[in-house]
Motif scaffolding. Structure first.
Motif, PDB file in Angstrom:
ATOM      1  N   LEU A 225       6.748 -17.838  -9.652  1.00  0.00           N
ATOM      2  CA  LEU A 225       7.268 -18.503  -8.459  1.00  0.00           C
ATOM      3  C   LEU A 225       6.163 -19.310  -7.775  1.00  0.00           C
ATOM      4  O   LEU A 225       6.399 -20.425  -7.299  1.00  0.00           O
ATOM      5  CB  LEU A 225       7.828 -17.446  -7.506  1.00  0.00           C
ATOM      6  N   ILE A 226       4.945 -18.745  -7.728  1.00  0.00           N
ATOM      7  CA  ILE A 226       3.811 -19.476  -7.156  1.00  0.00           C
ATOM      8  C   ILE A 226       3.523 -20.733  -7.969  1.00  0.00           C
ATOM      9  O   ILE A 226       3.327 -21.824  -7.429  1.00  0.00           O
ATOM     10  CB  ILE A 226       2.566 -18.568  -7.112  1.00  0.00           C
ATOM     11  N   PHE A 227       3.503 -20.572  -9.300  1.00  0.00           N
ATOM     12  CA  PHE A 227       3.216 -21.718 -10.169  1.00  0.00           C
ATOM     13  C   PHE A 227       4.241 -22.833  -9.951  1.00  0.00           C
ATOM     14  O   PHE A 227       3.884 -24.008  -9.781  1.00  0.00           O
ATOM     15  CB  PHE A 227       3.235 -21.250 -11.627  1.00  0.00           C
ATOM     16  N   ASN A 228       5.524 -22.459  -9.926  1.00  0.00           N
ATOM     17  CA  ASN A 228       6.558 -23.474  -9.747  1.00  0.00           C
ATOM     18  C   ASN A 228       6.512 -24.099  -8.354  1.00  0.00           C
ATOM     19  O   ASN A 228       6.789 -25.298  -8.202  1.00  0.00           O
ATOM     20  CB  ASN A 228       7.940 -22.847  -9.983  1.00  0.00           C
ATOM     21  N   SER A 229       6.160 -23.289  -7.343  1.00  0.00           N
ATOM     22  CA  SER A 229       6.106 -23.835  -5.985  1.00  0.00           C
ATOM     23  C   SER A 229       4.948 -24.810  -5.827  1.00  0.00           C
ATOM     24  O   SER A 229       5.044 -25.785  -5.073  1.00  0.00           O
ATOM     25  CB  SER A 229       5.991 -22.698  -4.961  1.00  0.00           C
ATOM     26  N   VAL A 230       3.837 -24.552  -6.545  1.00  0.00           N
ATOM     27  CA  VAL A 230       2.703 -25.488  -6.496  1.00  0.00           C
ATOM     28  C   VAL A 230       3.084 -26.805  -7.166  1.00  0.00           C
ATOM     29  O   VAL A 230       2.811 -27.897  -6.643  1.00  0.00           O
ATOM     30  CB  VAL A 230       1.472 -24.870  -7.179  1.00  0.00           C
ATOM     31  N   ILE A 231       3.720 -26.718  -8.328  1.00  0.00           N
ATOM     32  CA  ILE A 231       4.124 -27.925  -9.046  1.00  0.00           C
ATOM     33  C   ILE A 231       5.099 -28.752  -8.222  1.00  0.00           C
ATOM     34  O   ILE A 231       5.013 -29.986  -8.165  1.00  0.00           O
ATOM     35  CB  ILE A 231       4.765 -27.544 -10.399  1.00  0.00           C
ATOM     36  N   ALA A 232       6.053 -28.056  -7.548  1.00  0.00           N
ATOM     37  CA  ALA A 232       7.092 -28.758  -6.789  1.00  0.00           C
ATOM     38  C   ALA A 232       6.684 -29.018  -5.341  1.00  0.00           C
ATOM     39  O   ALA A 232       7.464 -29.592  -4.587  1.00  0.00           O
ATOM     40  CB  ALA A 232       8.380 -27.933  -6.811  1.00  0.00           C
ATOM     41  N   ARG A 233       5.476 -28.567  -4.953  1.00  0.00           N
ATOM     42  CA  ARG A 233       5.012 -28.697  -3.569  1.00  0.00           C
ATOM     43  C   ARG A 233       6.014 -28.086  -2.595  1.00  0.00           C
ATOM     44  O   ARG A 233       6.350 -28.658  -1.547  1.00  0.00           O
ATOM     45  CB  ARG A 233       4.753 -30.155  -3.211  1.00  0.00           C
ATOM     46  N   ASP A 234       6.521 -26.929  -2.967  1.00  0.00           N
ATOM     47  CA  ASP A 234       7.460 -26.210  -2.104  1.00  0.00           C
ATOM     48  C   ASP A 234       6.647 -25.451  -1.056  1.00  0.00           C
ATOM     49  O   ASP A 234       6.286 -24.279  -1.221  1.00  0.00           O
ATOM     50  CB  ASP A 234       8.298 -25.237  -2.943  1.00  0.00           C
ATOM     51  N   THR A 235       6.348 -26.127   0.045  1.00  0.00           N
ATOM     52  CA  THR A 235       5.395 -25.604   1.030  1.00  0.00           C
ATOM     53  C   THR A 235       5.845 -24.287   1.644  1.00  0.00           C
ATOM     54  O   THR A 235       5.047 -23.346   1.770  1.00  0.00           O
ATOM     55  CB  THR A 235       5.196 -26.642   2.153  1.00  0.00           C
ATOM     56  N   ASN A 236       7.094 -24.202   2.063  1.00  0.00           N
ATOM     57  CA  ASN A 236       7.573 -22.970   2.703  1.00  0.00           C
ATOM     58  C   ASN A 236       7.418 -21.771   1.779  1.00  0.00           C
ATOM     59  O   ASN A 236       6.981 -20.694   2.189  1.00  0.00           O
ATOM     60  CB  ASN A 236       9.045 -23.119   3.099  1.00  0.00           C
ATOM     61  N   LEU A 237       7.796 -21.947   0.527  1.00  0.00           N
ATOM     62  CA  LEU A 237       7.718 -20.855  -0.434  1.00  0.00           C
ATOM     63  C   LEU A 237       6.269 -20.454  -0.691  1.00  0.00           C
ATOM     64  O   LEU A 237       5.926 -19.262  -0.701  1.00  0.00           O
ATOM     65  CB  LEU A 237       8.402 -21.272  -1.735  1.00  0.00           C
ATOM     66  N   LEU A 238       5.393 -21.438  -0.871  1.00  0.00           N
ATOM     67  CA  LEU A 238       3.989 -21.151  -1.171  1.00  0.00           C
ATOM     68  C   LEU A 238       3.293 -20.473   0.016  1.00  0.00           C
ATOM     69  O   LEU A 238       2.541 -19.503  -0.155  1.00  0.00           O
ATOM     70  CB  LEU A 238       3.279 -22.451  -1.538  1.00  0.00           C
TER      71      LEU A 238
END
Length: 328
Positions: free
Chosen positions: A282-295
């Motif tokens: 989930l961290i890896f995907n959030s970094v790739i997608a720049r999902d700030t809230n999740l990260l």
């Protein structure tokens, strides 16, 4: 003890606040417009409505507000246990983390238990056979394990034991339909899928615990109270495990708190390589997608977990060594 715990919990407040501010500031330094990234996730982009859509996204996620207002809003949400919304997954961040925390906990705790048990036993064994053949062989092996990169080892495990020998599955947490079987068959399937990721994640930690335990045990076995215990006719097993290891394990406990954060960081690589459905992916995907809230939420919860682990180990440390006065 109660006063010590209260004092440590109060110390958590400024530390957690500092971590939140630092994480928020670091993510703001990433180049690019977050609204454009979110807009690119949609398949309904049109040239004519692009600017309107960007403006709508900035307003909806508060990106048009000044930076200090965004930071205040973020901290305020955390105080009310509101982790926000993930635009990448179109779901609540709390729900996403709740779905995957179990898989990461299973992977991390299994690796931690394996690392501590094997590492401490190897360290004790080497200390008892100090400078012998076994000590030199294990020390050389631990030095190799200490220096091997995790991602390289993970790929080699997949190639050797997954693809070439086909002894273990190379990805996922269970086979399709295995969960419906339930009972021992389902548990065995999950354990079978755990072998490669847990082994890979534990190799480095085993080497660290073995080296520290050996050094600590060598010092402990030379203390006067050990000679006194031997002179009383106590067996070697009692002297080593009941007297020497009790004191030698204290520095290792401190190391566990520091190594716990490394296990969480290593799980990102392991879960990505082995397609393990946990927080690491989930961290890896959030970094790739720049999902700030999740990260930001995952980093915040990880920090809380590491600090709680440190507090718990301090209490265990004091229980094992009564000379430590936590109330002072």
């Amino acid at each position: 003890m109660k006063n010590y715990v209260k004092r440590r919990l109060l110390q958590f407040v400024p530390i957690i606040l500092g971590i939140c501010v630092l994480n928020f500031a670091l993510l703001q330094l990433v180049p690019g417009d977050l609204a454009e990234v979110m807009a690119s996730e949609s398949a309904q982009d049109t040239v004519d409505g692009a600017e309107e859509k960007l403006a709508h996204l900035r307003q909806a996620f508060g990106l048009d507000a000044p930076m200090h207002v965004q930071l205040f809003t973020y901290v305020k949400r955390l105080l009310t246990f509101d982790l926000g919304y993930s635009y990448r997954y179109s779901a609540s961040v709390s729900d996403l983390i709740a779905e995957r925390i179990g898989a990461t906990a299973l992977l991390g705790l299994s690796s931690l238990v394996l690392s501590v048990v094997v590492g401490v036993l190897l360290g004790v064994l080497c200390a008892r056979r100090r400078n012998g053949r076994l000590d030199r062989a294990v020390s050389a092996l631990m030095a190799l394990c200490y220096s091997v990169p995790v991602f390289w080892l993970a790929l080699m495990m997949v190639v050797l034991f997954g693809v070439t020998l086909q002894w273990f599955p190379i990805g996922g947490m269970s086979e399709v339909g295995a969960a419906e079987q339930g009972g021992w068959a389902g548990v065995r399937d999950v354990l079978w899928h755990l072998v490669l990721p847990v082994t890979t994640l534990s190799v480095y930690s085993i080497a660290v615990y073995a080296r520290f335990t050996r050094a600590s045990m060598v010092d402990a076995l030379q203390e006067d109270y050990i000679r006194t215990a031997r002179s009383k006719g106590l067996s070697d097993r009692v002297v080593v495990f009941r007297h020497a290891l009790r004191n030698a394990i204290l520095p290792v406990l401190t190391l566990i708190a520091a190594n716990f954060g490394e296990l969480l960081a290593g799980s990102i690589v392991i879960e990505t390589v082995f397609s393990w459905p946990g927080i690491g992916r989930l961290i890896f995907n959030s970094v790739i997608a720049r999902d700030t809230n999740l990260l930001l939420s995952i980093l915040f919860l990880s920090s809380l977990l590491v600090m709680a682990t440190s507090l718990l180990l301090d209490i265990v440390y004091a229980r094992l060594d009564p000379r430590i006065e936590l109330n002072t």
